[in-house]
Design a protein around this motif. Structure first.
Motif, mmCIF file in Angstrom:
data_model
loop_
_atom_site.group_PDB
_atom_site.id
_atom_site.type_symbol
_atom_site.label_atom_id
_atom_site.label_comp_id
_atom_site.label_asym_id
_atom_site.label_seq_id
_atom_site.Cartn_x
_atom_site.Cartn_y
_atom_site.Cartn_z
ATOM 1 N N ILE A 1 -6.300 6.262 -10.971
ATOM 2 C CA ILE A 1 -7.174 4.956 -10.594
ATOM 3 C C ILE A 1 -6.723 4.354 -9.499
ATOM 4 N N ALA A 2 -5.417 4.174 -9.094
ATOM 5 C CA ALA A 2 -4.864 3.617 -7.795
ATOM 6 C C ALA A 2 -5.328 4.692 -6.656
ATOM 7 N N LEU A 3 -5.354 5.714 -6.977
ATOM 8 C CA LEU A 3 -5.652 6.426 -5.740
ATOM 9 C C LEU A 3 -7.262 6.315 -5.180
ATOM 10 N N PHE A 4 -7.857 6.401 -6.143
ATOM 11 C CA PHE A 4 -9.463 6.028 -6.046
ATOM 12 C C PHE A 4 -9.487 4.807 -5.586
ATOM 13 N N ALA A 5 -8.714 3.677 -5.778
ATOM 14 C CA ALA A 5 -9.061 2.485 -5.360
ATOM 15 C C ALA A 5 -8.869 2.525 -3.936
ATOM 16 N N ILE A 6 -7.577 3.140 -3.425
ATOM 17 C CA ILE A 6 -7.095 3.005 -2.236
ATOM 18 C C ILE A 6 -8.042 3.784 -1.329
ATOM 19 N N ALA B 1 -11.356 10.384 4.262
ATOM 20 C CA ALA B 1 -10.159 9.695 3.660
ATOM 21 C C ALA B 1 -10.696 9.265 2.055
ATOM 22 N N PHE B 2 -11.917 8.704 2.113
ATOM 23 C CA PHE B 2 -12.346 8.400 0.894
ATOM 24 C C PHE B 2 -12.547 9.793 -0.259
ATOM 25 N N ALA B 3 -13.076 10.592 0.420
ATOM 26 C CA ALA B 3 -13.523 11.726 -0.556
ATOM 27 C C ALA B 3 -12.124 12.555 -1.072
ATOM 28 N N LEU B 4 -11.134 12.548 -0.134
ATOM 29 C CA LEU B 4 -10.024 13.098 -0.607
ATOM 30 C C LEU B 4 -8.963 12.470 -1.478
ATOM 31 N N LEU B 5 -8.885 10.969 -1.105
ATOM 32 C CA LEU B 5 -8.275 10.195 -2.027
ATOM 33 C C LEU B 5 -9.065 9.907 -3.403
ATOM 34 N N ALA B 6 -10.245 9.862 -3.370
ATOM 35 C CA ALA B 6 -10.874 9.621 -4.586
ATOM 36 C C ALA B 6 -10.765 10.976 -5.415
ATOM 37 N N GLY B 7 -11.183 12.274 -4.773
ATOM 38 C CA GLY B 7 -10.939 13.504 -5.466
ATOM 39 C C GLY B 7 -9.606 13.862 -6.093
ATOM 40 N N GLY C 1 0.872 -1.142 -0.186
ATOM 41 C CA GLY C 1 0.041 -0.080 0.224
ATOM 42 C C GLY C 1 0.754 1.319 0.184
ATOM 43 N N ILE C 2 1.879 1.234 0.953
ATOM 44 C CA ILE C 2 2.786 2.277 0.783
ATOM 45 C C ILE C 2 3.620 2.684 -0.485
ATOM 46 N N ALA C 3 3.891 1.761 -1.160
ATOM 47 C CA ALA C 3 4.470 1.500 -2.596
ATOM 48 C C ALA C 3 3.591 2.197 -3.528
ATOM 49 N N VAL C 4 2.417 1.607 -3.659
ATOM 50 C CA VAL C 4 1.320 2.012 -4.558
ATOM 51 C C VAL C 4 0.990 3.766 -4.075
ATOM 52 N N LEU C 5 0.994 3.830 -2.914
ATOM 53 C CA LEU C 5 0.696 5.675 -2.617
ATOM 54 C C LEU C 5 2.006 6.077 -3.080
ATOM 55 N N ALA C 6 3.161 5.734 -2.773
ATOM 56 C CA ALA C 6 4.331 6.385 -3.239
ATOM 57 C C ALA C 6 4.246 6.697 -4.662
ATOM 58 N N VAL C 7 4.257 5.769 -5.355
ATOM 59 C CA VAL C 7 4.295 6.054 -6.912
ATOM 60 C C VAL C 7 3.133 6.690 -7.409
ATOM 61 N N SER C 8 1.868 6.536 -6.821
ATOM 62 C CA SER C 8 0.833 7.457 -7.171
ATOM 63 C C SER C 8 1.069 8.870 -6.848
ATOM 64 N N MET C 9 1.554 9.340 -5.856
ATOM 65 C CA MET C 9 1.945 10.569 -5.492
ATOM 66 C C MET C 9 3.161 11.157 -6.210
ATOM 67 N N SER C 10 3.871 10.436 -6.680
ATOM 68 C CA SER C 10 4.962 10.800 -7.835
ATOM 69 C C SER C 10 4.766 11.071 -9.053
ATOM 70 N N VAL C 11 3.686 10.424 -9.568
ATOM 71 C CA VAL C 11 3.304 10.491 -11.173
ATOM 72 C C VAL C 11 3.109 11.963 -11.584
ATOM 73 N N ASP C 12 2.587 12.705 -10.849
ATOM 74 C CA ASP C 12 2.454 14.229 -11.216
ATOM 75 C C ASP C 12 3.952 14.653 -11.519
ATOM 76 N N ALA C 13 4.850 14.465 -10.371
ATOM 77 C CA ALA C 13 6.065 15.210 -10.644
ATOM 78 C C ALA C 13 6.931 14.288 -12.021
ATOM 79 N N PHE C 14 6.637 13.081 -12.167
ATOM 80 C CA PHE C 14 7.079 12.179 -13.522
ATOM 81 C C PHE C 14 6.634 12.939 -14.606
ATOM 82 N N ALA C 15 5.555 13.227 -14.614
ATOM 83 C CA ALA C 15 4.785 13.693 -15.946
ATOM 84 C C ALA C 15 5.488 14.946 -16.459
ATOM 85 N N VAL C 16 5.785 15.920 -15.284
ATOM 86 C CA VAL C 16 6.025 17.236 -15.356
ATOM 87 C C VAL C 16 7.601 17.288 -15.673
ATOM 88 N N SER C 17 8.192 16.397 -15.103
ATOM 89 C CA SER C 17 9.738 15.961 -15.455
ATOM 90 C C SER C 17 9.973 15.524 -16.623
#
Length: 189
Positions: A171-176, A73-79, A5-21
């Protein structure tokens, strides 16, 4: 939270930075290794700090919202997940998403812009029994690696792969968020 779960969250949070990079790397053309590392360090530090700030705000408010914390938690992650999906489908200005300037101030502003979702996720983590230091470190390290690599790969892969990664992260954040809600409601039932 489990290591997966931590790994999925970390990758999910990093994708915006990856896309901009990736966009920055594509726009710069041939970014130097030092520029890629600088981008990774700035994005990684900011991305590690923002969930801690959100978590602290969430902890401060948790006693007032304990009865509905799973819904928050659901509303924030899903949002955040839905917002990432919106951005990936073209809901943002690509020129604004990938600034080409080498300015440190612009780099920091871009890092803050891409990490606001991590702050919202940090708020939701305050309602769970998690070690925020481990999660923030995982997010920061993952963001560092993905941003540095994104800069170097930007010229080769362009913005298309960055968009696909953002869709998967949304999709991963919504699922979490959905799993948190389902787990909590199952405990009540």
């Amino acid at each position: 939270m489990s290591p997966i779960g931590i790994a999925v969250l970390a990758v999910s949070m990093s994708v915006d930075a990856f896309a901009v990079s990736v966009g920055r790397g594509a726009a710069i053309g041939r970014p130097r290794f030092a520029e890629a590392l600088r981008t990774g360090v700035v994005f990684g530090l900011v991305e590690a700090l923002t969930p801690v700030l959100g978590w602290a705000a969430g902890v401060a408010a948790s006693q007032y919202v304990a009865a509905v914390d799973h819904w928050i938690a659901f509303a924030l992650l899903a949002g955040v997940g839905l917002h990432m999906l919106w951005n990936a489908r073209g809901g943002r200005d690509e020129a604004a998403a990938a600034p080409t300037s080498h300015s440190l101030l612009i780099l920091i502003a871009t890092a803050v812009g891409t990490s606001l979702d991590a702050m919202a996720v940090g708020v939701s983590l305050a309602f769970l029994n998690v070690n925020i230091v481990v999660i923030a470190a995982a997010i920061g390290l993952t963001t560092f690696l993905m941003s540095s690599g994104g800069m170097l790969l930007g010229r080769l892969i362009g913005a298309r792969l960055g968009r696909l990664a953002e869709i998967l992260a949304g999709i991963a954040l919504f699922a979490i968020g959905a799993m948190i809600l389902v787990e909590h409601l199952a405990l009540l039932g």
